[in-house]
Design an enzyme around this catalytic site. Structure first.
Site, mmCIF file in Angstrom:
data_model
loop_
_atom_site.group_PDB
_atom_site.id
_atom_site.type_symbol
_atom_site.label_atom_id
_atom_site.label_comp_id
_atom_site.label_asym_id
_atom_site.label_seq_id
_atom_site.Cartn_x
_atom_site.Cartn_y
_atom_site.Cartn_z
ATOM 1 N N HIS A 18 39.558 42.723 34.932
ATOM 2 C CA HIS A 18 38.629 42.063 35.170
ATOM 3 C C HIS A 18 37.124 41.939 35.777
ATOM 4 C CE1 HIS A 18 38.576 37.663 38.389
ATOM 5 N NE2 HIS A 18 37.574 38.030 37.354
ATOM 6 N N HIS A 20 33.403 40.639 34.788
ATOM 7 C CA HIS A 20 32.831 39.706 33.573
ATOM 8 C C HIS A 20 31.525 40.593 33.173
ATOM 9 C CE1 HIS A 20 34.197 35.911 36.256
ATOM 10 N NE2 HIS A 20 34.466 37.140 36.167
ATOM 11 N N ASP A 22 28.279 38.834 32.557
ATOM 12 C CA ASP A 22 27.306 38.602 32.482
ATOM 13 C C ASP A 22 27.221 38.803 34.550
ATOM 14 O OD1 ASP A 22 29.304 36.655 33.329
ATOM 15 O OD2 ASP A 22 27.689 35.110 34.342
ATOM 16 N N GLY A 179 34.185 29.969 38.570
ATOM 17 C CA GLY A 179 33.336 28.947 39.539
ATOM 18 C C GLY A 179 34.168 29.257 40.611
ATOM 19 N N GLU A 209 41.171 33.252 45.858
ATOM 20 C CA GLU A 209 40.169 33.906 46.089
ATOM 21 C C GLU A 209 38.825 33.419 47.377
ATOM 22 O OE1 GLU A 209 36.757 33.890 42.989
ATOM 23 O OE2 GLU A 209 35.975 35.593 44.262
ATOM 24 N N ASP A 296 35.649 42.956 38.882
ATOM 25 C CA ASP A 296 35.203 41.934 39.475
ATOM 26 C C ASP A 296 33.562 41.656 38.908
ATOM 27 O OD1 ASP A 296 35.000 39.260 38.968
ATOM 28 O OD2 ASP A 296 34.787 39.000 41.612
HETATM 29 O O1 LIG Z 1 34.716 36.336 41.700
HETATM 30 C C1 LIG Z 1 34.063 35.299 41.060
HETATM 31 N N1 LIG Z 1 34.356 33.658 41.184
HETATM 32 C C2 LIG Z 1 34.738 32.964 40.063
HETATM 33 N N2 LIG Z 1 34.031 32.483 38.725
HETATM 34 C C3 LIG Z 1 33.354 33.812 39.312
HETATM 35 C C4 LIG Z 1 33.497 35.021 39.797
HETATM 36 N N3 LIG Z 1 32.287 36.042 39.213
HETATM 37 C C5 LIG Z 1 32.075 35.686 38.299
HETATM 38 N N4 LIG Z 1 32.005 34.697 38.205
HETATM 39 C C6 LIG Z 1 31.816 33.469 37.261
HETATM 40 O O2 LIG Z 1 31.920 33.490 35.935
HETATM 41 C C7 LIG Z 1 31.336 33.049 35.357
HETATM 42 C C8 LIG Z 1 31.544 34.103 33.842
HETATM 43 O O3 LIG Z 1 31.474 35.695 33.672
HETATM 44 C C9 LIG Z 1 29.501 33.962 36.069
HETATM 45 O O4 LIG Z 1 28.776 33.177 34.765
HETATM 46 C C10 LIG Z 1 29.715 33.459 37.295
HETATM 47 O O5 LIG Z 1 29.239 31.889 37.504
HETATM 48 ZN ZN LIG Z 2 35.677 37.065 38.786
#
Ligand SMILES: O=c1[nH]cnc2c1ncn2[C@@H]1O[C@H](CO)[C@@H](O)[C@H]1O
Ligand SMILES: [Zn+2]
Length: 358
Positions: A18, A20, A22, A179, A209, A296
């Site tokens: 997990h 991201h 971005d 999101g 979460e 994350d």
């Molecule tokens: O921990 C999280 N929980 C929910 N959404 C997240 C988390 N981290 C990132 N993103 C969302 O996932 C998109 C794509 O990677 C990011 O742009 C962010 O808006």
């Molecule tokens: Zn995430």
């Protein structure tokens, strides 16, 4: 027991499910790409920018934490930028000793400069391939699988699910939704999940979460998620002991060995848990849920896979045995084929930890 040294945690093989794309840019890269496209940043000093991201993400709320992504998504709108960010991601993870990673991002957020969804995916996958080749040449091999995320507040999940299936033989290994969680239950995207199941494809869902058990229950029992992104609120279905008593949903998650993609630092920043020592990972590991450790968002948390492991070593006194267990759990739960998972476990992970445990 000999104290675990940070540099040894870096060296030992780790698996990450997990992360991201971005949420993991190098601050210096954000600065350079922002200058190219004329995007205004809070500061153009890379070190100060790195600190800004962590502080801004320390908001205690998922919604505010997610606002920081405006600055990374803004600089990831062209094929060369996407490719660069993906290449650097592969290199950074490999340098940190990650041997297997699934990295996710939401293609629908990268269309502002008129790329097509397919072009976005192709650019990212090309960057991962390039970065993995460079990492292997540097003596730190890594295998990266891409997960495509659909944004849960939007309405493009079916399209993104089809995009993921279209690229399944060229690097995309799974699907996800992310999101803001409250107000956007996973069942809004039921069509996409049912489609993926018909295609024999894999998916994980951010659930449990910022919102609790109903979100986890829907993700598993309505949507059929293979894994839970975070899933940390499953503790709400466990009555503290001794001995702790599992409710029906918690028992189901444990019995079915549903992997929990736990992200300790991120959870503290969004207020899902009070601190690392208070993180339910301690209890969930003791109860032998299928726990995995994840980053994350490395940029927003100022973290790395090794740092997350080190925080747990400090907070819970874990040794190599536990770190190996987390790593094998992650590898067992990966979305690549079983024989490839087994090969990494038997040929890479076990020999390395075996030496440390001896
Ligand atoms: O921990 C999280 N929980 C929910 N959404 C997240 C988390 N981290 C990132 N993103 C969302 O996932 C998109 C794509 O990677 C990011 O742009 C962010 O808006
Ligand atoms: Zn995430």
């Amino acid at each position: 027991m000999v104290a675990i040294r940070y540099e040894d945690i870096v060296k030992v093989p780790k698996a990450l499910l997990h992360d991201h794309l971005d949420g993991g840019l190098r601050p210096a890269t954000v600065v350079e790409l922002a200058a190219e496209v004329g995007h205004e940043l809070p500061t153009t000093d890379p070190e100060a920018l790195g600190r800004w991201f962590v502080e801004a993400a320390n908001s205690g709320s998922l919604e505010r934490y997610l606002e920081t992504f405006a600055h990374t998504v803004a600089v990831m709108q062209t094929a060369p930028a996407l490719r660069r960010v993906a290449r650097e991601c592969a290199l950074d993870l490999a340098a940190d000793g990650v041997v297997y990673a699934e990295v996710r991002f939401a293609p629908e957020q990268h269309l502002e400069q008129h790329l097509t969804l397919d072009e976005v995916v192709e650019a990212v996958v090309a960057g991962f391939v390039e970065g993995s080749e460079q990492a292997a040449a540097a003596g730190t091999p890594i295998r990266i699988g891409t997960l495509l995320t659909a944004m849960r507040h939007a309405a493009r999940s079916q399209e993104i699910a089809e995009l993921a299936v279209r690229h399944r033989d060229t690097g995309v290994v799974g699907f996800d939704i992310a999101g803001a969680e409250a107000g956007f239950p996973p069942t809004r995207h039921l069509d996409a999940f049912e489609y993926l199941q018909r295609e024999n494809f894999h998916f994980t869902i951010h659930a449990g979460e910022a919102f609790g058990l109903p979100s986890i229950w829907q993700a598993i029992q309505w949507c059929g998620a293979d894994r839970l992104g975070h899933g940390v609120r499953i503790v709400d279905d466990i009555t503290p002991g001794p001995p702790p008593v599992l409710g029906r949903l918690a028992a189901y998650v444990r019995d079915k060995r549903i992997p929990l993609e736990l992200c300790p630092s991120s959870n503290v920043q969004t207020g899902a848990v009070a601190s690392i020592v208070d993180h339910p990972i301690g209890l969930l590991r003791d109860l032998r849920f299928r726990v995995t450790v994840n980053t994350d968002n490395r940029l927003m948390s100022g973290t790395s896979m090794s740092r997350e492991m080190a925080l747990l070593v400090d907070a819970f006194g874990y040794g190599w045995k536990e770190l190996q267990w987390f790593t094998i759990n992650a590898m067992k739960s990966a979305f690549i084929p079983f024989d490839e998972r087994l090969r990494i476990i038997d040929e890479v992970i076990k020999p390395a930890y075996g030496k440390l445990l001896a």
